[in-house]
Design a protein around this motif. Structure first.
Motif, PDB file in Angstrom:
ATOM      1  N   SER A 481       0.852  -1.195   0.000  1.00 55.31           N
ATOM      2  CA  SER A 481       0.000   0.000   0.000  1.00 55.31           C
ATOM      3  C   SER A 481       0.884   1.240   0.000  1.00 55.31           C
ATOM      4  CB  SER A 481      -0.902   0.002   1.248  1.00 55.31           C
ATOM      5  OG  SER A 481      -0.113   0.014   2.427  1.00 55.31           O
ATOM      6  N   TRP A 482       0.270   2.357  -0.386  1.00 56.35           N
ATOM      7  CA  TRP A 482       0.935   3.657  -0.258  1.00 56.35           C
ATOM      8  C   TRP A 482       0.460   4.264   1.054  1.00 56.35           C
ATOM      9  CZ3 TRP A 482       4.702   4.317  -3.558  1.00 56.35           C
ATOM     10  CH2 TRP A 482       4.619   3.758  -4.838  1.00 56.35           C
ATOM     11  N   ASP A 483       1.389   4.570   1.961  1.00 55.48           N
ATOM     12  CA  ASP A 483       1.022   5.064   3.290  1.00 55.48           C
ATOM     13  C   ASP A 483       1.495   6.506   3.466  1.00 55.48           C
ATOM     14  OD1 ASP A 483       0.282   2.443   3.575  1.00 55.48           O
ATOM     15  OD2 ASP A 483       1.585   2.023   5.301  1.00 55.48           O
ATOM     16  N   CYS A 484       0.632   7.339   4.021  1.00 52.73           N
ATOM     17  CA  CYS A 484       1.017   8.736   4.219  1.00 52.73           C
ATOM     18  C   CYS A 484       1.666   8.894   5.591  1.00 52.73           C
ATOM     19  CB  CYS A 484      -0.209   9.641   4.108  1.00 52.73           C
ATOM     20  SG  CYS A 484       0.256  11.359   4.351  1.00 52.73           S
ATOM     21  N   PRO A 485       2.868   9.481   5.623  1.00 54.50           N
ATOM     22  CA  PRO A 485       3.595   9.592   6.888  1.00 54.50           C
ATOM     23  C   PRO A 485       3.048  10.683   7.805  1.00 54.50           C
ATOM     24  CG  PRO A 485       4.829  10.670   5.148  1.00 54.50           C
ATOM     25  CD  PRO A 485       3.619  10.052   4.497  1.00 54.50           C
ATOM     26  N   CYS A 486       2.070  11.461   7.337  1.00 61.89           N
ATOM     27  CA  CYS A 486       1.604  12.580   8.172  1.00 61.89           C
ATOM     28  C   CYS A 486       0.471  12.175   9.113  1.00 61.89           C
ATOM     29  CB  CYS A 486       1.218  13.760   7.289  1.00 61.89           C
ATOM     30  SG  CYS A 486       2.707  14.546   6.620  1.00 61.89           S
ATOM     31  N   HIS A 487      -0.679  11.774   8.568  1.00 66.26           N
ATOM     32  CA  HIS A 487      -1.809  11.446   9.450  1.00 66.26           C
ATOM     33  C   HIS A 487      -2.359  10.056   9.200  1.00 66.26           C
ATOM     34  CE1 HIS A 487      -1.727  15.828   8.508  1.00 66.26           C
ATOM     35  NE2 HIS A 487      -1.555  15.869   9.819  1.00 66.26           N
ATOM     36  N   GLY A 488      -1.606   9.245   8.414  1.00 68.26           N
ATOM     37  CA  GLY A 488      -1.944   7.825   8.328  1.00 68.26           C
ATOM     38  C   GLY A 488      -2.911   7.402   7.238  1.00 68.26           C
ATOM     39  N   SER A 489      -3.232   8.279   6.277  1.00 65.66           N
ATOM     40  CA  SER A 489      -4.076   7.810   5.165  1.00 65.66           C
ATOM     41  C   SER A 489      -3.328   6.707   4.425  1.00 65.66           C
ATOM     42  CB  SER A 489      -4.363   8.941   4.178  1.00 65.66           C
ATOM     43  OG  SER A 489      -5.181   9.897   4.776  1.00 65.66           O
ATOM     44  N   ARG A 490      -4.080   5.750   3.881  1.00 67.42           N
ATOM     45  CA  ARG A 490      -3.449   4.658   3.140  1.00 67.42           C
ATOM     46  C   ARG A 490      -4.215   4.426   1.836  1.00 67.42           C
ATOM     47  NH1 ARG A 490      -3.729  -0.111   5.732  1.00 67.42           N
ATOM     48  NH2 ARG A 490      -2.009  -0.878   4.474  1.00 67.42           N
ATOM     49  N   PHE A 491      -3.478   4.000   0.811  1.00 70.70           N
ATOM     50  CA  PHE A 491      -4.051   3.833  -0.533  1.00 70.70           C
ATOM     51  C   PHE A 491      -3.564   2.502  -1.097  1.00 70.70           C
ATOM     52  CE2 PHE A 491      -3.181   8.157   0.629  1.00 70.70           C
ATOM     53  CZ  PHE A 491      -4.345   8.846   0.319  1.00 70.70           C
ATOM     54  N   ASP A 492      -4.381   1.866  -1.951  1.00 73.55           N
ATOM     55  CA  ASP A 492      -3.937   0.600  -2.540  1.00 73.55           C
ATOM     56  C   ASP A 492      -2.887   0.894  -3.624  1.00 73.55           C
ATOM     57  OD1 ASP A 492      -5.174   1.142  -4.966  1.00 73.55           O
ATOM     58  OD2 ASP A 492      -6.772  -0.333  -4.739  1.00 73.55           O
ATOM     59  N   PRO A 493      -2.270  -0.146  -4.228  1.00 79.66           N
ATOM     60  CA  PRO A 493      -1.178   0.107  -5.180  1.00 79.66           C
ATOM     61  C   PRO A 493      -1.562   1.031  -6.327  1.00 79.66           C
ATOM     62  CG  PRO A 493      -1.274  -2.206  -4.617  1.00 79.66           C
ATOM     63  CD  PRO A 493      -2.476  -1.574  -3.982  1.00 79.66           C
ATOM     64  N   PHE A 494      -2.894   1.075  -6.645  1.00 78.83           N
ATOM     65  CA  PHE A 494      -3.339   1.904  -7.768  1.00 78.83           C
ATOM     66  C   PHE A 494      -3.817   3.280  -7.314  1.00 78.83           C
ATOM     67  CE2 PHE A 494      -4.109  -2.603  -8.353  1.00 78.83           C
ATOM     68  CZ  PHE A 494      -3.264  -2.854  -9.417  1.00 78.83           C
TER      69      PHE A 494
END
Ligand code: FAD
Ligand code: FES
Length: 510
Positions: A481-494
Motif C-alpha cells: 500500500s501507499w502510506d502517508c507519513p503525516c496522518h496515516g491515510s493509506r491507498f492501494d497500489p493503484f
C-alpha cells in the motif's frame, strides 16, 4: 492468502461467517446513521437499536474490514499509557474513571455475548506486566503505587512471571482481564443488531458528510442517509479535516501467530515495558485434537509511512518471540495494522469539535480499541439518549490538556518534518527501476509520482501527493500500500483510498 512480503490475513479471518449484507442503492432516513462497522460503530449501533432507535450502518468494506479484524483482542484495563502518567494528566479521579470505564467495557462485552448467545470464546484471564531491568522494576513499583492511589487494590507485585523464560524480574499481576475471538463477536453483534431492526450496508463508502439539524452521509454512488444523529466511527474521523489529526498520531503495529506445544504457555495476557512494547496472548485450540496452541505476539510499532523496510518488523518480532519462548515453532500468521495514539493516552469519544451537536466521533484508540470501542458504544448511546454519563468529560474530543503539550509538539513537529519529501529526490530515476510487485516514488520535474509495477510488469502511475493535506506517500512493502507519513491515510497500489483521513484517491500523475 500470502502476499509477496510474507504477510498473511489475521488469524480471525479463517472462520468468517458474517451475515449477508448489500450495498446502499436508495436514499434513506433514520434516527441514527453510524458510519463504520468496526467494534466502535457496531457496538454503538447495537446499543442504540436496543433503545428502540432506527439505525443504519454504512461501511466502505465488510463488517470488521478495518482495524477490528487486525486486533490481537486483549481485553484489558491495564492501560498502556500507565496510571502514573494518567494521574499526572487527568488527576486521580480521571485516572480512576478511565480504569473503571475499561473494566465496564469488558463487562459489557461479556454481558452482550451472554445475552445474545454469541459464542466468541470470551474468557476471563489474568494479565502480567513484566519488567526486564532494574529501571523497569522501579517503574513497576511506581505503577503499583498509582494503582493503589486510584483504588485498584487487587493488582499485586509478583516476584516471578508465570512464563520463566520471559524475565527474571518481577511483574504486576492484574486479575480479571479477558480475551475473545473478535470476528465471532462482531458476527454475533451484527446479527443481534439486524434482529433488532438495524440495517447494515457494506461496500458503501461515505464520500460526503453534511451537518445540520438533520445530518446526511452521502455515499460514493450518490445515495444519502439523512439522520437526526450521525456517528462517525471510522477509526480516524474522516469528517474532520485538521483538528483531530493534530491530537493523535498513526502507528503501524505488527503481529505474528506462532505454534507452541499445547498447554506449554500459561493462558494469560503478557506485556513488556519497552517502548514500543510487546503484547502476548494465547489463542487456545478449542476444537479438534490439535497438539498446539497459537501464541499471538505483537509489537515493533513505528510511525506510519516512516519505516523503509517494514519486513524487518516481522523479523524482529520472530527473533524476540523465539528468544522469549524457546518452545515456539512454526510461524503461521503475520499481519500488521494501524493504531492511532492520542497525545494524552485516552481515546476521543463524543461530539465532533466545531461541528453540529448531533455529530459524534470515536477515535484515538491506541492499543485499547476493543475496550475504547465498547466505551464509545456506551457513551455515545447515553449522549444520544440525553442521559448523563460520568465518562463524557474525560473522553470529550475537544479537551485540551496543557500537560500533554510536549507530546503534541513532538508529533506535530514530526508531521512538519515530512514536508522535506517535496525537495528530496525520488527512490528511483527510471520507471524500469520499479520491479514487479513493488512500488517506488519517482521525481518527474517538480512532481512526485507513485509508481507501482504489477506482477505482469505493467507500471501504474499516480500522484504521490496525499489528498488530505498534501504530504508525500511512501510504499509499504508488507501490506502493498501507499502510506502517508503525516496522518496515516493509506491507498492501494493503484491509489484507491483504503484508510482516512483522506476521503479521496491519489490523483492522476501529471
Ligand atoms: C495488530 C493490532 C493489534 C491490536 N491489539 C489490540 C488489543 O489487543 N486490544 C485492543 O483493545 N485493541 C487492539 N488493537 C486496536 C484495535 O484493533 C482498534 O483500535 C479497533 O479495532 C478500532 O476499532 P474501530 O471500530 O474504531 O475501527 P475499525 O475497525 O477500523 O472500523 C472502522 C470502519 O470504518 C470503515 N470506514 C472508514 N472510512 C469510511 C467511510 N468513509 N465510509 C464508510 N465506512 C468507512 C472502515 O472500512 C472500517 O471498517 C490492535 C490493533 C492492531 C492493528
Ligand atoms: S494523511 Fe494527512 S496529509 Fe496524508
Amino acid at each position: 492468502m500470502k502476499k509477496e512480503s510474507g504477510a498473511t490475513l489475521p488469524v480471525w479471518m479463517n472462520q468468517l461467517q458474517l451475515p449477508p449484507t448489500k450495498t446502499l442503492e436508495e436514499n434513506l432516513s433514520c434516527d441514527v446513521c453510524v458510519v463504520g462497522a468496526g467494534i466502535a460503530g457496531l457496538t454503538t449501533a447495537y446499543l442504540l437499536a436496543k433503545e428502540g432507535k432506527r439505525v443504519v450502518v454504512l461501511e466502505s468494506k465488510d463488517i470488521g474490514g478495518g482495524e477490528t479484524s487486525r486486533t490481537t483482542a486483549h481485553l484489558s484495563n491495564a492501560l498502556d499509557e500507565q496510571y502514573y502518567n494518567l494521574i499526572k494528566l487527568f488527576g486521580k479521579d480521571g485516572a480512576r474513571l478511565a480504569c473503571q470505564s475499561h473494566a465496564q467495557a469488558i463487562d459489557k462485552i461479556e454481558e452482550i455475548a451472554n445475552e445474545e448467545n454469541i459464542d466468541c470464546d470470551f474468557t476471563r484471564i489474568d494479565g502480567y506486566l513484566f519488567a526486564a531491568s532494574a529501571e523497569e522494576e522501579e517503574k513497576l513499583m511506581q505503577e503499583l503505587e498509582a494503582l493503589q492511589q486510584i483504588g485498584w487494590q487487587d493488582v499485586v507485585m509478583r516476584k516471578r512471571c508465570p512464563v520463566d523464560t520471559l524475565t527474571a524480574f518481577p511483574c504486576l499481576h492484574y486479575p480479571n482481564q479477558g480475551r475473545f475471538h473478535v470476528m465471532k463477536y462482531l458476527n454475533g453483534l451484527a446479527n443481534a443488531f439486524i434482529d433488532k431492526g438495524g440495517r447494515i450496508y457494506t461496500g458503501s463508502h461515505v464520500k460526503e458528510f453534511r451537518s445540520g439539524a438533520v445530518a446526511t452521509a452521502v455515499t460514493a454512488e450518490g445515495y444519502a442517509v439523512a439522520a437526526n444523529h450521525l456517528v462517525v466511527a471510522t477509526n480516524t474521523p474522516v469528517n474532520d479535516r485538521v483538528t483531530m489529526h493534530t491530537k493523535q498520531a498513526p502507528y503501524r503495529t505488527y503481529a505474528i501467530g506462532v505454534q507452541v506445544p499445547k498447554d506449554s504457555v500459561a493462558d494469560a495476557l503478557y506485556w513488556d515495558m519497552k517502548d514500543p512494547y510487546h503484547y502476548i496472548r494465547l489463542q487456545k485450540e478449542t476444537t479438534g485434537e490439535s497438539r498446539y496452541d497459537l501464541l499471538i505476539v505483537g509489537g515493533e510499532d513505528h510511525k506510519t509511512g516512516q519505516h523503509a523496510h517494514p519486513i524487518e518488523c516481522f523479523q524482529e518480532l520472530e527473533r524476540w518471540t523465539k528468544l522469549k519462548f524457546p518452545e515456539a515453532q512454526e510461524v503461521l500468521y503475520r499481519w500488521s495494522g494501524q493504531v492511532f495514539e492520542p497525545v494524552d493516552g485516552l481515546a476521543y469519544i463524543g461530539r465532533n469539535p466545531g461541528d453540529e451537536e448531533n455529530v459524534y466521533i470515536a477515535t484515538g484508540d491506541s492499543g485499547h480499541g476493543m475496550t475504547h470501542g465498547t466505551i464509545a458504544g456506551i457513551l455515545i448511546t447515553d449522549l444520544i439518549m440525553e442521559r448523563p454519563n460520568p465518562w463524557a468529560k474525560l473522553y470529550d474530543p475537544s479537551r485540551v490538556s496543557l500537560k500533554s503539550v510536549g507530546e503534541f509538539l513532538k508529533e506535530n513537529l514530526n508531521v512538519a518534518a515530512q514536508m522535506k519529501d517535496f525537495v528530496t529526490p525520488g527512490d528511483v530515476d527510471e520507471l524500469a527501476d520499479v520491479i514487479p510487485g513493488t512500488g517506488r516514488i519517482m521525481r518527474k520535474g517538480a512532481q512526485k509520482v507513485a509508481v507501482y509495477c504489477d506482477q505482469d510488469g505493467v507500471r501504474h502511475q499516480c500522484s504521490a501527493v496525499c489528498p488530505h493535506l498534501g504530504c508525500v506517500v511512501s510504499w509499504n512493502s508488507v501490506e502493498s500500500s501507499w502510506d502517508c507519513p503525516c496522518h496515516g491515510s493509506r491507498f492501494d497500489p493503484f491509489g484507491k483510498v483504503i484508510t482516512g483521513p483522506a476521503s479521496s484517491d491519489l490523483g492522476p500523475a501529471s
